[in-house]
Motif scaffolding. Structure first.
Motif, PDB file in Angstrom:
ATOM      1  N   ASP A 119      29.551  44.378  39.918  1.00 22.45           N
ATOM      2  CA  ASP A 119      30.615  43.972  40.249  1.00 22.45           C
ATOM      3  C   ASP A 119      30.769  43.120  41.367  1.00 22.45           C
ATOM      4  OD1 ASP A 119      31.664  45.900  38.771  1.00 22.45           O
ATOM      5  OD2 ASP A 119      31.739  47.668  40.285  1.00 22.45           O
ATOM      6  N   THR A 120      29.777  43.099  42.315  1.00 25.25           N
ATOM      7  CA  THR A 120      29.808  42.038  43.131  1.00 25.25           C
ATOM      8  C   THR A 120      29.531  40.520  42.772  1.00 25.25           C
ATOM      9  OG1 THR A 120      28.569  43.516  44.968  1.00 25.25           O
ATOM     10  CG2 THR A 120      28.351  41.155  45.199  1.00 25.25           C
ATOM     11  N   TYR A 122      30.279  39.555  39.633  1.00 27.11           N
ATOM     12  CA  TYR A 122      31.547  39.181  39.011  1.00 27.11           C
ATOM     13  C   TYR A 122      32.636  38.761  39.863  1.00 27.11           C
ATOM     14  CZ  TYR A 122      29.801  41.695  34.747  1.00 27.11           C
ATOM     15  OH  TYR A 122      29.201  41.831  33.502  1.00 27.11           O
ATOM     16  N   LYS A 123      32.632  39.236  40.962  1.00 23.40           N
ATOM     17  CA  LYS A 123      33.550  38.851  42.119  1.00 23.40           C
ATOM     18  C   LYS A 123      32.915  37.451  42.608  1.00 23.40           C
ATOM     19  CE  LYS A 123      34.660  43.486  44.293  1.00 23.40           C
ATOM     20  NZ  LYS A 123      34.552  44.422  45.248  1.00 23.40           N
ATOM     21  N   VAL A 124      31.938  37.412  42.628  1.00 28.98           N
ATOM     22  CA  VAL A 124      30.953  36.044  43.036  1.00 28.98           C
ATOM     23  C   VAL A 124      31.630  34.868  42.067  1.00 28.98           C
ATOM     24  CG1 VAL A 124      29.007  34.445  43.341  1.00 28.98           C
ATOM     25  CG2 VAL A 124      29.218  36.721  44.291  1.00 28.98           C
ATOM     26  N   LYS A 126      34.175  34.847  39.766  1.00 25.96           N
ATOM     27  CA  LYS A 126      35.714  34.551  39.865  1.00 25.96           C
ATOM     28  C   LYS A 126      35.755  33.955  41.087  1.00 25.96           C
ATOM     29  CE  LYS A 126      40.068  37.078  39.811  1.00 25.96           C
ATOM     30  NZ  LYS A 126      40.969  38.284  39.931  1.00 25.96           N
ATOM     31  N   ALA A 127      35.163  34.188  42.255  1.00 28.02           N
ATOM     32  CA  ALA A 127      35.685  33.324  43.452  1.00 28.02           C
ATOM     33  C   ALA A 127      35.064  31.944  43.277  1.00 28.02           C
ATOM     34  CB  ALA A 127      34.862  34.005  44.655  1.00 28.02           C
ATOM     35  N   GLU A 130      37.654  30.061  41.276  1.00 24.73           N
ATOM     36  CA  GLU A 130      38.739  29.873  42.142  1.00 24.73           C
ATOM     37  C   GLU A 130      38.639  28.683  43.233  1.00 24.73           C
ATOM     38  OE1 GLU A 130      39.515  33.569  43.904  1.00 24.73           O
ATOM     39  OE2 GLU A 130      40.697  34.475  42.094  1.00 24.73           O
ATOM     40  N   LEU A 148      34.609  35.318  50.096  1.00 21.63           N
ATOM     41  CA  LEU A 148      34.752  36.761  50.210  1.00 21.63           C
ATOM     42  C   LEU A 148      34.357  37.831  51.250  1.00 21.63           C
ATOM     43  CD1 LEU A 148      32.927  36.948  46.651  1.00 21.63           C
ATOM     44  CD2 LEU A 148      35.153  37.251  46.855  1.00 21.63           C
TER      45      LEU A 148
END
Length: 257
Positions: A119-120, A122-124, A126-127, A130, A148
């Motif tokens: 999960d971490t 995937y956030k990375v 996505k960030a 962006e 983040l």
């Protein structure tokens, strides 16, 4: 004669090639809701998917599956592309195709990573996507961590955990004659002259090697140095070190057959 590359039933040699102006017209039509233009635009950009898939050819067993996943990334790029931004479609699409394929490979990896770590990661990812839209250079780990509000160590560990494993036998250099594998660039600090010579009973064989071969074997297995370090020490290329090392080992093997 056209070079045929068929993947997922698609003969890529016959994919249409459109000019920048023609692609712009199609993009304007598909953004206006023209479904046919959307399909045409996707087809003429499938070569982008193929070029990305080829980067993973040494790590995948089914190119067809990965190509299809890459096409999903292509469609996402088409639907999310912002024409008001001064960016080429290919520049925008390739990272999205790469991301889609990497997610697929990670989810189907035999090495299991905890859900929280994924999960971490995937956030990375996505960030990073962006931030890439608004930055000239690729965002660093520090940029992502700040975005983040995470410790930079957590960002680095999460990305490392989902990185694709690399085989020690994977070639890192190949000039058609000499191939250097990743394992050739790794040193072994546990090696020692006494252990190596005892285990292989090679004292007598070493005496029959020429000085250069003997020097290379001593540096590699007694001092635990990499081929790169040996090449710098004795002033020859790494490819030559690899060739001389293999020749010396083959000569030693012949003495024991």
């Amino acid at each position: 004669m056209k070079s045929t590359v068929e993947i997922t039933g698609v003969d890529t040699s016959y994919l249409p090639k459109l000019s920048a102006s023609e692609q712009l017209v199609l993009m304007e039509r598909l953004k206006a809701g023209d479904a046919e233009a959307r399909d045409q635009f996707a087809i003429c950009n499938m070569r982008l998917v193929l070029s990305v898939v080829q980067r993973f050819r040494s790590r995948i067993t089914s190119a067809d599956d990965v190509f299809q996943v890459g096409c999903v990334g292509l469609m996402k790029a088409i639907d999310n592309f912002d024409m008001s931004q001064n960016v080429k479609f290919s520049t925008y699409a390739v990272p999205m195709i790469l991301g889609e394929i990497r997610r697929y490979l990670r989810d189907n990896n035999s090495i299991r990573v905890s859900r929280s770590m994924r999960d971490t990661a995937y956030k990375v990812l996505k960030a990073r996507e962006e931030l890439s839209r608004n930055m000239v250079n690729e965002p660093s780990s520090a940029d992502i961590a700040q975005y983040l509000d995470l410790p930079i160590r957590d960002v680095a560990v999460a990305m490392e955990a989902i990185s694709d494993p690399i085989s020690l036998c994977e070639a890192v250099y190949d000039d058609g004659e000499d191939t250097i594998a990743l394992m050739d660039q790794l040193s072994d600090d546990s090696s020692s002259e006494e252990k190596w010579l005892e285990n292989m009973t090679l004292r007598e064989s070493l005496r029959h090697l020429d000085p250069r071969q003997k020097e290379i074997l001593m540096l590699r297995y007694y001092h635990g140095r990499t081929q790169v370090e040996v090449s710098e020490d004795i002033g020859i290329s790494q490819a030559q070190v690899s060739r001389l090392e293999k020749t010396a080992i083959d000569a030693i093997k012949k003495n024991f057959t």
